[in-house]
Write a protein that holds these residues in place. Structure first.
Motif, PDB file in Angstrom:
ATOM      1  N   GLN A  18       7.296 -44.676   6.425  1.00  0.00           N
ATOM      2  CA  GLN A  18       7.048 -46.100   6.636  1.00  0.00           C
ATOM      3  C   GLN A  18       5.547 -46.388   6.663  1.00  0.00           C
ATOM      4  O   GLN A  18       5.085 -47.417   6.149  1.00  0.00           O
ATOM      5  CB  GLN A  18       7.684 -46.555   7.955  1.00  0.00           C
ATOM      6  N   ARG A  21       3.458 -47.320   3.550  1.00  0.00           N
ATOM      7  CA  ARG A  21       3.438 -48.690   3.027  1.00  0.00           C
ATOM      8  C   ARG A  21       2.154 -49.405   3.413  1.00  0.00           C
ATOM      9  O   ARG A  21       1.833 -50.459   2.867  1.00  0.00           O
ATOM     10  CB  ARG A  21       4.650 -49.486   3.544  1.00  0.00           C
ATOM     11  N   SER A 185      14.073 -51.036  14.146  1.00  0.00           N
ATOM     12  CA  SER A 185      13.555 -51.821  13.030  1.00  0.00           C
ATOM     13  C   SER A 185      12.046 -51.927  13.174  1.00  0.00           C
ATOM     14  O   SER A 185      11.534 -52.285  14.237  1.00  0.00           O
ATOM     15  CB  SER A 185      14.164 -53.227  12.996  1.00  0.00           C
ATOM     16  N   GLY A 187      10.498 -53.842  10.920  1.00  0.00           N
ATOM     17  CA  GLY A 187      10.267 -55.014  10.095  1.00  0.00           C
ATOM     18  C   GLY A 187      10.689 -54.868   8.654  1.00  0.00           C
ATOM     19  O   GLY A 187      10.416 -55.747   7.823  1.00  0.00           O
ATOM     20  N   SER A 188      11.379 -53.795   8.325  1.00  0.00           N
ATOM     21  CA  SER A 188      11.851 -53.577   6.954  1.00  0.00           C
ATOM     22  C   SER A 188      13.264 -53.012   6.987  1.00  0.00           C
ATOM     23  O   SER A 188      13.527 -51.924   6.491  1.00  0.00           O
ATOM     24  CB  SER A 188      10.915 -52.622   6.204  1.00  0.00           C
ATOM     25  N   GLY A 189      14.181 -53.749   7.612  1.00  0.00           N
ATOM     26  CA  GLY A 189      15.549 -53.282   7.752  1.00  0.00           C
ATOM     27  C   GLY A 189      15.768 -52.569   9.075  1.00  0.00           C
ATOM     28  O   GLY A 189      14.880 -52.509   9.932  1.00  0.00           O
ATOM     29  N   ASN A 191      17.513 -48.987  10.897  1.00  0.00           N
ATOM     30  CA  ASN A 191      17.986 -47.626  10.679  1.00  0.00           C
ATOM     31  C   ASN A 191      18.424 -46.999  11.997  1.00  0.00           C
ATOM     32  O   ASN A 191      17.844 -47.273  13.055  1.00  0.00           O
ATOM     33  CB  ASN A 191      16.881 -46.776  10.040  1.00  0.00           C
ATOM     34  N   ASP A 208      19.682 -48.049   6.664  1.00  0.00           N
ATOM     35  CA  ASP A 208      19.876 -49.411   6.148  1.00  0.00           C
ATOM     36  C   ASP A 208      21.157 -50.059   6.678  1.00  0.00           C
ATOM     37  O   ASP A 208      22.038 -50.460   5.925  1.00  0.00           O
ATOM     38  CB  ASP A 208      19.895 -49.393   4.616  1.00  0.00           C
ATOM     39  N   GLN A 303      17.057 -58.499  11.023  1.00  0.00           N
ATOM     40  CA  GLN A 303      16.639 -57.502  10.046  1.00  0.00           C
ATOM     41  C   GLN A 303      17.830 -56.836   9.358  1.00  0.00           C
ATOM     42  O   GLN A 303      17.708 -56.310   8.258  1.00  0.00           O
ATOM     43  CB  GLN A 303      15.777 -56.432  10.728  1.00  0.00           C
TER      44      GLN A 303
END
Length: 365
Positions: A18, A21, A185, A187-189, A191, A208, A303
């Motif tokens: 992560q 990114r 989360s 901020g991108s889904g 898990n 996801d 999310q």
């Protein structure tokens, strides 16, 4: 029997991926998340020992005060879990301060320790009324950015935590059940990670996660029915009417009295959870806390493709006014939450459009 892991991705490896990114990221967030995960592992161990380590029952046992700032009876594990969160996260240099459901005022990082970029907000042990009967409980947490003046050494105040849910950097919960899970989360889904008790690592087992848009399950404390507002009564009545009612399908009702467990069930298979504003106590808007419970759970639901609301507006848009502010909360499958919001926006039509409520409500006073 030998157990073959479903995945080889650890929480640490996931966070590294992560971070890629954001090439300019310092790594402080990853370090903070691993500290939080360590606190959750320690709490999971304490919960698992329970009566074997004399950790059940109220705190303290000597007849002193055992009521927290929320007016709720503290359990021994409430106090221990709060201490573990503080102990595991304060020394890493990643926080400027933290706030907990169990503490009346914010906890600033001691002056002899380095201050970091973030604030940690948490409910150390949600659902603690279930501890003594061995029902799943959990921890809920939210990570915010610390204002620049706090990072630079200014005194930490309550106002620094009063950020709307949409400003959260990350949110998650740990579930202490048949297995210990960490759902996160950034901020991108969303898990899910399962704790491998042999390796002591959280392993990615539920990538996801998505909340189904439709559902036939709802969760609400029906004993409060006489205090509900009319839109909530209407919604519940229609669900209970089942196949022959206006919804045209049967619903199941669930209630665990542990929001982490409720949220996890909904995240895994859909559903809607309601702890709405009611008239039971005019001095309290509801039971759940905005910063420690509603915002982090709302962030996770949004999310994952679900929705979180006060019943009247999106939860993550609410501007907090107090550290321990209470609020009504509805979250889960998007289409059901939006229906409940719609019922709140059209209260005048209730009696004419809903004869089930007007004539023979199952929860009529």
């Amino acid at each position: 029997m030998a157990i073959t892991p479903r995945t080889s991705t650890t929480l640490t490896q996931f966070l590294i991926e992560q971070r890629r990114r954001f090439p300019d990221a310092s790594g402080n967030f990853n370090a903070l998340m691993l500290d939080v995960a360590l606190a959750c592992k320690a709490i999971a161990k304490s919960v698992a020992y329970g009566a074997l380590a004399d950790l059940l029952g109220h705190h303290p046992e000597d007849g002193g005060s055992c009521v927290n700032v929320q007016g709720e009876t503290q359990q021994k594990l409430d106090v221990l879990s709060n201490e573990l969160f503080i102990r595991m996260t304060e020394c890493g240099g990643n926080l400027s301060g933290m706030a907990s459901e169990e503490m009346e005022t914010p906890y600033p990082i001691p002056t002899h320790l380095h201050r970091g970029k973030y604030l940690l907000v948490f409910d150390p042990l949600d659902g603690s009324s279930n501890i003594d009967v061995n029902v799943s409980v959990g921890s809920i947490f939210s990570i915010l950015r610390a204002p620049r003046h706090v990072q630079d050494g200014a005194d930490l105040t309550e106002a620094d935590f009063l950020q709307p849910g949409c400003e959260q950097v990350a949110a998650g919960y740990a579930l202490y059940g048949p297995t210990t899970m960490l759902v996160l989360s950034v901020g991108s889904g969303v898990n899910g990670f399962t704790l491998d008790p042999v390796m002591g690592e959280f392993m990615l087992t539920h990538p996801d996660l998505r909340v189904p848009e439709d559902t036939q399950e709802f969760a609400i404390n029906a004993s409060n029915a006489r205090f509900w507002e009319l839109p909530v009564k209407r919604y519940v009545d229609e669900c209970l009417a089942g196949r022959t009612g206006p919804r045209g399908k049967d619903f199941n009702m669930r209630w665990i009295a542990s929001m982490v467990a409720e949220a996890h069930r909904i995240l895994m298979r859909g559903g809607v959870f309601l702890y709405p504003r009611d008239t039971k106590d005019p001095d309290k808007a509801s039971r759940l806390r905005l910063l420690y419970e509603a915002n982090p759970v709302g962030f996770i639901m949004e999310q994952a493709g679900g929705r979180a609301s006060t019943g009247r507006k999106p939860m993550l848009q609410v501007q907090p006014g107090q550290l321990h502010q209470r609020i009504g909360l509805v979250f889960g499958s998007r289409n059901e939450v939006e229906r409940i919001e719609r019922y709140h926006s059209e209260p005048v039509a209730l009696k004419d459009e809903n004869p089930l409520f007007a004539e023979r409500s199952l929860f009529r006073d």
